[in-house]
Design an enzyme around this catalytic site. Sequence first.
Site: not given
Ligand code: PNS
Length: 165
Positions: A97, A134, A24, A48
């Site tokens: 990645r 992670s 990150h 998650k």
């Molecule tokens: O590290 P991650 O778990 O892939 O992060 C995912 C995250 C937190 C960036 C994503 O779940 C997110 O944007 N959540 C906010 C809610 C939202 O906008 N969801 C629609 C995404 S298209």
Amino acid sequence: MTNPSSQVVRAVCPGSFDPITRGHLDIIGRAAAVFSEIVVAIGRNTTKNYMFDLDERIRLCQDAIADLPNVRVAVIEGLLVDFCRQQDARVIVKGVRFGSDFDYELQMSQLNRQLSGIETVLLPAGREFGTISSSLLREVAYNGGDISPFVTDAVNQAVLAKVGR
Ligand code: PNS
């Protein structure tokens, strides 16, 4: 749209950061060299189960980015695109990645653009720690492995405390 170099372009680096890794930090540091300001945005991915609660993830992210002057940490309440609008951010930056990341990020970036017009910039992961995750590091730590090369000292200590070592 033109972007004179004097114009501030704020970018958001979103993620769960459970916990933040050197992978990150590679993406955040490289984004901070390209864009004027970076907001590290901690979100809740409803699919998650987290090792660290939100306050812990905030604290570990703040500690990890402390030496980057144009980077700060915030929490996503609700949709990422609404957060970007509130922050006056024009770009979302994500690391990629491998192919499965790309498939996932492509879908999210298209949806986010349709929802709000915001653009997503995908940065290829760095070679050294770029392909770690992670979740894999949590798995290694739970099973007695050493994750110290892949995270900051503060994160390593926090993970050791979580797994009872
Ligand atoms: O590290 P991650 O778990 O892939 O992060 C995912 C995250 C937190 C960036 C994503 O779940 C997110 O944007 N959540 C906010 C809610 C939202 O906008 N969801 C629609 C995404 S298209």
